[in-house]
Design a protein around this motif. Structure first.
Motif, short mmCIF file in Angstrom:
data_model
loop_
_atom_site.label_atom_id
_atom_site.label_comp_id
_atom_site.label_asym_id
_atom_site.label_seq_id
_atom_site.Cartn_x
_atom_site.Cartn_y
_atom_site.Cartn_z
N ASP A 44 11.74 -2.88 -5.04
CA ASP A 44 10.86 -1.70 -4.98
C ASP A 44 9.42 -2.10 -4.67
OD1 ASP A 44 12.97 0.03 -5.49
OD2 ASP A 44 12.62 0.04 -7.65
N THR A 45 8.97 -3.17 -5.27
CA THR A 45 7.61 -3.63 -5.01
C THR A 45 7.44 -4.02 -3.55
OG1 THR A 45 7.37 -4.39 -7.29
CG2 THR A 45 5.86 -5.33 -5.68
N CYS A 46 8.44 -4.68 -2.99
CA CYS A 46 8.37 -5.05 -1.57
C CYS A 46 8.32 -3.82 -0.69
CB CYS A 46 9.56 -5.94 -1.19
SG CYS A 46 9.47 -7.59 -1.92
N HIS A 47 9.13 -2.82 -1.02
CA HIS A 47 9.08 -1.57 -0.26
C HIS A 47 7.69 -0.93 -0.39
CE1 HIS A 47 13.11 -1.15 1.30
NE2 HIS A 47 13.63 -1.43 0.11
N ASP A 48 7.13 -0.94 -1.60
CA ASP A 48 5.79 -0.37 -1.81
C ASP A 48 4.74 -1.11 -0.98
OD1 ASP A 48 6.86 1.42 -3.62
OD2 ASP A 48 6.12 0.35 -5.40
N ILE A 49 4.84 -2.42 -0.95
CA ILE A 49 3.87 -3.22 -0.20
C ILE A 49 3.95 -2.88 1.29
CG2 ILE A 49 3.39 -5.59 0.61
CD1 ILE A 49 4.08 -6.52 -2.28
N THR A 51 5.31 -0.28 2.75
CA THR A 51 4.95 1.12 2.99
C THR A 51 3.43 1.29 3.00
OG1 THR A 51 7.02 1.90 2.03
CG2 THR A 51 5.21 3.47 2.12
N SER A 52 2.75 0.64 2.06
CA SER A 52 1.29 0.78 2.01
C SER A 52 0.64 0.16 3.26
CB SER A 52 0.71 0.15 0.75
OG SER A 52 0.72 -1.25 0.81
N ILE A 53 1.25 -0.89 3.79
CA ILE A 53 0.74 -1.48 5.03
C ILE A 53 0.87 -0.47 6.17
CG2 ILE A 53 1.20 -3.26 6.79
CD1 ILE A 53 1.96 -5.11 4.37
N PHE A 54 2.01 0.19 6.24
CA PHE A 54 2.19 1.17 7.30
C PHE A 54 1.32 2.42 7.09
CE2 PHE A 54 5.78 -1.41 8.61
CZ PHE A 54 5.59 -1.40 9.98
N GLU A 55 0.98 2.73 5.87
CA GLU A 55 0.01 3.81 5.63
C GLU A 55 -1.34 3.43 6.24
OE1 GLU A 55 -0.12 4.35 1.40
OE2 GLU A 55 1.83 5.34 1.34
N ASP A 56 -1.73 2.17 6.05
CA ASP A 56 -2.99 1.70 6.62
C ASP A 56 -2.91 1.62 8.14
OD1 ASP A 56 -3.95 1.53 4.05
OD2 ASP A 56 -3.70 -0.65 3.90
N VAL A 57 -1.75 1.23 8.66
CA VAL A 57 -1.57 1.20 10.12
C VAL A 57 -1.75 2.60 10.68
CG1 VAL A 57 0.15 0.89 11.95
CG2 VAL A 57 -0.12 -0.88 10.21
N TRP A 58 -1.17 3.59 10.02
CA TRP A 58 -1.28 4.97 10.50
C TRP A 58 -2.75 5.41 10.53
CZ3 TRP A 58 0.80 8.40 13.37
CH2 TRP A 58 0.35 9.72 13.33
N LYS A 59 -3.50 5.07 9.50
CA LYS A 59 -4.90 5.45 9.42
C LYS A 59 -5.73 4.79 10.53
CE LYS A 59 -4.77 6.03 4.42
NZ LYS A 59 -5.12 5.42 3.13
N THR A 79 -0.99 -9.48 6.94
CA THR A 79 -1.29 -8.46 5.94
C THR A 79 -0.21 -8.43 4.86
OG1 THR A 79 -2.44 -7.15 7.61
CG2 THR A 79 -1.78 -6.00 5.60
N THR A 80 1.05 -8.55 5.26
CA THR A 80 2.15 -8.56 4.29
C THR A 80 2.03 -9.75 3.35
OG1 THR A 80 3.60 -7.45 5.88
CG2 THR A 80 4.66 -8.56 4.02
N ARG A 81 1.79 -10.91 3.90
CA ARG A 81 1.65 -12.12 3.07
C ARG A 81 0.47 -11.96 2.10
NH1 ARG A 81 -1.52 -16.25 2.87
NH2 ARG A 81 -2.48 -15.85 4.88
N ASN A 82 -0.65 -11.47 2.59
CA ASN A 82 -1.83 -11.30 1.74
C ASN A 82 -1.57 -10.30 0.61
OD1 ASN A 82 -3.20 -13.14 3.29
ND2 ASN A 82 -4.32 -11.62 4.47
N ARG A 83 -0.91 -9.21 0.93
CA ARG A 83 -0.63 -8.21 -0.11
C ARG A 83 0.35 -8.77 -1.15
NH1 ARG A 83 -1.33 -2.54 2.36
NH2 ARG A 83 -3.32 -2.89 3.39
N CYS A 84 1.29 -9.57 -0.69
CA CYS A 84 2.22 -10.20 -1.64
C CYS A 84 1.47 -11.17 -2.55
CB CYS A 84 3.34 -10.93 -0.90
SG CYS A 84 4.52 -9.84 -0.07
N MET A 85 0.58 -11.96 -1.98
CA MET A 85 -0.20 -12.91 -2.78
C MET A 85 -1.08 -12.15 -3.78
SD MET A 85 0.52 -16.00 -1.94
CE MET A 85 2.19 -15.51 -1.68
#
Length: 181
Positions: A44-49, A51-59, A79-85
């Motif tokens: 779930d956390t991975c999906h959240d991460i 999804t939030s990246i794609f929210e930022d992409v959309w913006k 971006t994915t790696r940084n958000r995971c870290m």
């Protein structure tokens, strides 16, 4: 006639942005999810991460759509790696706080130490009060109210990195005070 052209042009731009976003989402969402799973164990956390990246992409789709394909891929993976870290760092800090609370709660099991625990709580409240206003509010929101950094940032109208800076400042403050006694 001019109004119709402006409307048509606006509609075409929105369709283009939507098309670019959908293409990126279909092409990269699953790949980024599995990439995130290499760092973070919770699905779930991975999906959240991701999804939030794609929210930022959309913006920011207008700017991102101008990138070359390799640059888009690099941007998404970085971006994915940084958000995971960031998530792992947040979890580590949170676990230290939980451990501290568990340590405090162990005093409640022993009636002799109950008074000592109450004094420690008062001392912790005093130390929290010693923090400056923005740091205090951010610390309370994150560690007492258990809000996520992103949520606190949104509520306070500041960046997530600013929230992190204040949390780091608070933890250093508590660490220095703890060492002094």
């Amino acid at each position: 006639m001019t109004r119709l052209l402006v409307y048509s042009s606006t509609l075409n731009i929105k369709m283009y942005k939507t098309e670019v976003f959908n293409r990126l989402y279909r092409q990269y969402y699953e790949q980024l999810y599995f990439f995130a799973r290499q760092y973070v164990d919770d699905e779930d956390t991975c999906h959240d991460i991701v999804t939030s990246i794609f929210e930022d992409v959309w913006k920011d789709i207008e700017r991102i759509a101008q990138f070359k394909p390799d640059a888009i891929k690099t941007y998404l993976y970085t971006t994915t790696r940084n958000r995971c870290m960031n998530k792992l760092r947040h979890d580590k800090v949170h676990q230290r706080y939980v451990d501290f609370c568990m340590h405090l709660s162990s005093y409640a099991e022993n009636p002799d130490k109950l008074m000592e625990m109450e004094e420690m709580e008062r001392e912790m409240d005093r130390r929290i009060d010693e923090l400056g206003p923005p740091t205090r509010e951010i610390f309370i929101a994150c560690y007492v109210d258990r809000k996520r950094y992103k949520e606190v940032a949104s509520e306070m109208g500041i960046s997530v990195s600013t929230v992190r800076k204040h949390i780091t400042k608070a933890l250093k403050f508590f660490s220095a005070k703890y060492k002094k006694g």
